[in-house]
Design an enzyme around this catalytic site. Structure first.
Site, PDB file in Angstrom:
ATOM      1  CD  GLN A   1       0.371  -9.021  -2.890  1.00 24.90           C
ATOM      2  OE1 GLN A   1       0.955  -9.671  -3.738  1.00 24.90           O
ATOM      3  NE2 GLN A   1      -0.864  -8.604  -3.079  1.00 24.90           N
TER       4      GLN A   1
ATOM      5  N   GLY B   1      -4.702  -4.206  -3.788  1.00 26.30           N
ATOM      6  CA  GLY B   1      -5.681  -3.152  -4.023  1.00 26.30           C
ATOM      7  C   GLY B   1      -4.903  -1.903  -4.382  1.00 26.30           C
ATOM      8  CG  HIS B   2      -2.252  -1.875  -6.968  1.00 29.86           C
ATOM      9  ND1 HIS B   2      -1.431  -2.458  -7.885  1.00 29.86           N
ATOM     10  CD2 HIS B   2      -1.940  -2.452  -5.773  1.00 29.86           C
ATOM     11  CE1 HIS B   2      -0.659  -3.354  -7.275  1.00 29.86           C
ATOM     12  NE2 HIS B   2      -0.954  -3.368  -6.000  1.00 29.86           N
TER      13      HIS B   2
ATOM     14  CE  LYS C   1       2.349  -2.483  -4.358  1.00 32.16           C
ATOM     15  NZ  LYS C   1       2.035  -2.135  -2.968  1.00 32.16           N
TER      16      LYS C   1
ATOM     17  CG  ASP D   1      -1.862  -1.213   1.209  1.00 30.52           C
ATOM     18  OD1 ASP D   1      -2.225  -1.672   0.117  1.00 30.52           O
ATOM     19  OD2 ASP D   1      -2.188  -1.698   2.302  1.00 30.52           O
TER      20      ASP D   1
HETATM   21  P1  GDP Z   1      -0.777   0.370  -3.529  1.00 32.84           P
HETATM   22  O1  GDP Z   1      -1.424  -0.900  -3.100  1.00 32.84           O
HETATM   23  O2  GDP Z   1       0.688   0.372  -3.295  1.00 32.84           O
HETATM   24  O3  GDP Z   1      -1.107   0.740  -4.948  1.00 32.84           O
HETATM   25  O4  GDP Z   1      -1.377   1.514  -2.600  1.00 32.84           O
HETATM   26  P2  GDP Z   1      -2.937   1.687  -2.159  1.00 32.84           P
HETATM   27  O5  GDP Z   1      -3.683   2.229  -3.309  1.00 32.84           O
HETATM   28  O6  GDP Z   1      -3.448   0.451  -1.513  1.00 32.84           O
HETATM   29  O7  GDP Z   1      -2.781   2.737  -0.986  1.00 32.84           O
HETATM   30  C1  GDP Z   1      -2.225   3.992  -1.187  1.00 32.84           C
HETATM   31  C2  GDP Z   1      -3.273   5.041  -0.815  1.00 32.84           C
HETATM   32  O8  GDP Z   1      -2.655   6.298  -0.726  1.00 32.84           O
HETATM   33  C3  GDP Z   1      -4.346   5.206  -1.877  1.00 32.84           C
HETATM   34  O9  GDP Z   1      -5.548   5.542  -1.250  1.00 32.84           O
HETATM   35  C4  GDP Z   1      -3.844   6.342  -2.733  1.00 32.84           C
HETATM   36  O10 GDP Z   1      -4.885   7.079  -3.368  1.00 32.84           O
HETATM   37  C5  GDP Z   1      -3.178   7.212  -1.689  1.00 32.84           C
HETATM   38  N1  GDP Z   1      -2.011   7.966  -2.152  1.00 32.84           N
HETATM   39  C6  GDP Z   1      -1.042   7.610  -3.043  1.00 32.84           C
HETATM   40  N2  GDP Z   1      -0.082   8.542  -3.102  1.00 32.84           N
HETATM   41  C7  GDP Z   1      -0.429   9.512  -2.237  1.00 32.84           C
HETATM   42  C8  GDP Z   1       0.189  10.739  -1.807  1.00 32.84           C
HETATM   43  O11 GDP Z   1       1.276  11.107  -2.246  1.00 32.84           O
HETATM   44  N3  GDP Z   1      -0.480  11.463  -0.852  1.00 32.84           N
HETATM   45  C9  GDP Z   1      -1.673  11.057  -0.337  1.00 32.84           C
HETATM   46  N4  GDP Z   1      -2.245  11.822   0.592  1.00 32.84           N
HETATM   47  N5  GDP Z   1      -2.277   9.911  -0.711  1.00 32.84           N
HETATM   48  C10 GDP Z   1      -1.648   9.153  -1.630  1.00 32.84           C
HETATM   49  P1  IMO Z   2      -1.000  -4.175  -2.269  1.00 30.93           P
HETATM   50  O1  IMO Z   2      -0.600  -4.730  -3.623  1.00 30.93           O
HETATM   51  C1  IMO Z   2      -0.920  -4.655   2.053  1.00 30.93           C
HETATM   52  C2  IMO Z   2      -1.006  -8.778   3.563  1.00 30.93           C
HETATM   53  C3  IMO Z   2      -2.225  -9.247   4.331  1.00 30.93           C
HETATM   54  C4  IMO Z   2      -1.566 -10.247   5.273  1.00 30.93           C
HETATM   55  C5  IMO Z   2      -0.504 -10.890   4.407  1.00 30.93           C
HETATM   56  C6  IMO Z   2      -0.923 -12.213   3.764  1.00 30.93           C
HETATM   57  O2  IMO Z   2      -2.275  -3.414  -2.292  1.00 30.93           O
HETATM   58  O3  IMO Z   2       0.141  -3.437  -1.648  1.00 30.93           O
HETATM   59  P2  IMO Z   2      -2.547 -12.818   1.747  1.00 30.93           P
HETATM   60  O4  IMO Z   2      -4.012 -12.572   1.547  1.00 30.93           O
HETATM   61  O5  IMO Z   2      -1.667 -12.243   0.694  1.00 30.93           O
HETATM   62  O6  IMO Z   2      -2.244 -14.276   1.997  1.00 30.93           O
HETATM   63  O7  IMO Z   2      -2.193 -12.070   3.134  1.00 30.93           O
HETATM   64  O8  IMO Z   2      -0.224  -9.954   3.374  1.00 30.93           O
HETATM   65  N1  IMO Z   2      -1.293  -8.228   2.209  1.00 30.93           N
HETATM   66  C7  IMO Z   2      -1.206  -6.922   1.910  1.00 30.93           C
HETATM   67  N2  IMO Z   2      -0.970  -5.848   2.683  1.00 30.93           N
HETATM   68  N3  IMO Z   2      -1.085  -4.498   0.730  1.00 30.93           N
HETATM   69  C8  IMO Z   2      -1.309  -5.578  -0.074  1.00 30.93           C
HETATM   70  O9  IMO Z   2      -1.338  -5.485  -1.403  1.00 30.93           O
HETATM   71  C9  IMO Z   2      -1.418  -6.852   0.519  1.00 30.93           C
HETATM   72  N4  IMO Z   2      -1.646  -8.093   0.045  1.00 30.93           N
HETATM   73  C10 IMO Z   2      -1.557  -8.931   1.088  1.00 30.93           C
HETATM   74  O10 IMO Z   2      -2.830  -8.184   5.011  1.00 30.93           O
HETATM   75  O11 IMO Z   2      -0.903  -9.561   6.306  1.00 30.93           O
HETATM   76 MG    MG Z   3      -2.909  -1.563  -1.799  1.00 35.28          MG
END
Ligand code: GDP
Ligand code: IMO
Ligand code: MG
Length: 433
Positions: free
Chosen positions: A222, A40-41, A16, A13
């Site tokens: 991840q 979840g991106h 990416k 998270d």
């Molecule tokens: P990912 O799984 O690595 O793609 O990241 P996620 O989407 O799960 O979580 C990142 C969260 O931070 C999302 O809600 C994005 O919209 C938000 N986000 C990304 N970059 C920034 C930033 O520079 N500032 C803020 N405030 N939010 C950001």
């Molecule tokens: P993105 O791509 C954050 C964590 C779960 C748990 C562990 C194992 O959005 O960064 P799983 O269901 O993969 O067997 O769970 O990994 N986990 C993540 N945490 N971002 C993710 O994906 C994750 N995908 C799995 O919370 O701790």
């Molecule tokens: Mg994510």
């Protein structure tokens, strides 16, 4: 011809999806190389928000998208995403799914949940999307692959063989309901009809793209510390997010990869269980969570929040070969007058180390040693370039660069795709390698 891997440098998270979206506009192909709908991106474009779990984030830029052999595919989730993008006016004609990717079956989801329940206090805190059981079956050679949907007879036969064993486990070990062969076979045949046109030889496709001088991105899901080999085992996912796996997970040689960009938050979050040295005590942790909207994209769970951990980041630079960093969510830190940054761990014997402990019990006992940097206490929304950052924010970024000897080329200052500061401009960053 740059082939660039975008890899999470922390516990996931990091943002990416947003970084891939930014670089995708000047790229030709975007590939996912591991993981499944545990990812979840999020991509925010003005009023529109996309939360993507199966497709590469390049879909939002209308780029050809590859789901590589290293991924696990939940057909229901993938079809849901394809339908959603089509509804929103996107073509999915250039989505290509490797025939060697494995299918998540309903028993994988059931076993993931049942196994977590059985573990009780020792649970990993998985997303319960069937990821671990699906990769386990891949290694057991009991998996059903995407290419099996090309032939209804083979598909049914494989479901029958797998189910004979899985139902025994479900009933006798997990005391859960068994699955009915006819129901599962009919359901997967209907998925098969929808997905058949997307199945492709993705290894060949990516190799051809690279040979023809195309710009290819490899989007990790991840992150490093959730890596099955290099993460905080057993509190990890069941695939290898690290950059080297981009080659295996797509089917190209390691020498084809030119560059690795790590994505790190300006602080750290973690969803699920497991050690987390820089976790912030309450109530301050709650402030970071609210300001950063730190709730899981897939499960809605609260993300645990910590101060920036440079020991873990240095490790991520090592095990991925990170060349450059994208530092996201710097804006969230605007609220704090002082910013602790972990530069070393104190171990059980009182010694200090800047290297990530190689053994689990040392890591579990490690305590963070902080250096405190001054905050900037002003919003970053009006900054247009990195030079516009307040002096204290620049110092924070420079501190990260110096400590890890790696250049920060992108800085996130808000969720929207517009809120980014770059060192050289997005096109130059994307095309340089
Ligand atoms: P990912 O799984 O690595 O793609 O990241 P996620 O989407 O799960 O979580 C990142 C969260 O931070 C999302 O809600 C994005 O919209 C938000 N986000 C990304 N970059 C920034 C930033 O520079 N500032 C803020 N405030 N939010 C950001
Ligand atoms: P993105 O791509 C954050 C964590 C779960 C748990 C562990 C194992 O959005 O960064 P799983 O269901 O993969 O067997 O769970 O990994 N986990 C993540 N945490 N971002 C993710 O994906 C994750 N995908 C799995 O919370 O701790
Ligand atoms: Mg994510």
């Amino acid at each position: 011809m740059p082939a660039t891997v975008i890899v999470g440098a922390q516990w996931g998270d990091e943002g990416k999806g947003k970084i891939v979206d930014l670089l995708a506009q000047h790229s030709d192909v975007v590939c996912r190389y591991q993981g499944g709908p545990n990812a979840g991106h999020t991509i925010v474009v003005g009023e529109e928000t996309y939360k993507i779990r199966a497709l590469p984030s390049g879909i939002v830029r209308g780029k050809p998208c590859v789901i590589g052999n290293g991924c696990v595919v939940d057909p229901e989730v993938l079809i849901g995403e394809l339908d959603e993008f089509e509804r929103r006016g996107y073509s999915t004609a250039e989505v290509y799914v490797s025939g060697n990717a494995h299918l998540i079956m309903p028993w994988h989801v059931a076993i993931d949940g049942a196994s977590e329940r059985r573990l009780g206090k020792l649970a990993i805190g998985t997303t319960r999307r069937g990821i671990g059981p699906c990769y386990a079956d891949k290694a057991m050679r009991l998996g059903i692959r995407v290419q099996d949907i090309l032939d209804p007879k083979i598909l049914r036969q494989k479901i029958e063989v797998a189910l004979a064993e899985k139902n025994l486990w479900l009933e006798r070990v997990y005391e859960s309901e068994p699955f009915d062969l006819e129901t599962v076979a009919a359901q997967y045949e209907s998925y098969a009809q929808r997905l058949r046109p997307y199945v492709a030889d993705t290894s060949l496709l990516v190799e051809d793209a690279l040979r023809n001088g195309k710009v290819v991105l490899f989007e990790g899901a991840q992150a490093t510390l959730l890596d099955l080999d290099h993460g905080t085992y057993p509190f990890v996912t069941s695939s290898n997010p690290v950059a080297a796996n981009a080659a295996t997970g797509v089917g190209i040689g390691p020498n084809r990869i030119d560059r690795v960009i790590g994505v790190a938050k300006a602080y750290v979050t973690r969803v699920g269980e497991g050690p987390f040295p820089t976790e912030i005590p309450q109530p301050q942790q709650g402030i970071v969570r609210e300001l950063g909207h730190e709730y899981g994209t897939v499960t809605g769970r609260e993300r645990r929040c910590g101060w920036l951990d440079l020991v873990a980041l240095r490790y991520a630079v090592r095990v991925n070969g990170i060349d450059q960093l994208a530092l996201t969510k710097l804006d969230v830190l605007s609220a704090f007058a002082e910013l602790p940054v972990c530069t070393r761990y104190r171990l059980r014997d009182g010694s200090e180390t800047a290297d990530f402990p190689a053994h689990q019990s040392d890591f579990h006992a490690a305590r963070p040693v902080y250096e405190t940097l001054p905050g900037w206490e002003e919003p970053l929304s009006s900054c247009a370039t990195m030079d516009d950052l307040p002096a204290a924010a620049r110092r924070y970024v420079e501190f990260v660069e110096r400590a890890r000897d790696v250049e920060v080329i992108l800085i996130g200052t808000g969720a929207d795709r517009e809120h980014v500061l770059t060192r050289y401009g997005l096109e130059a960053i994307t095309r340089a390698a």
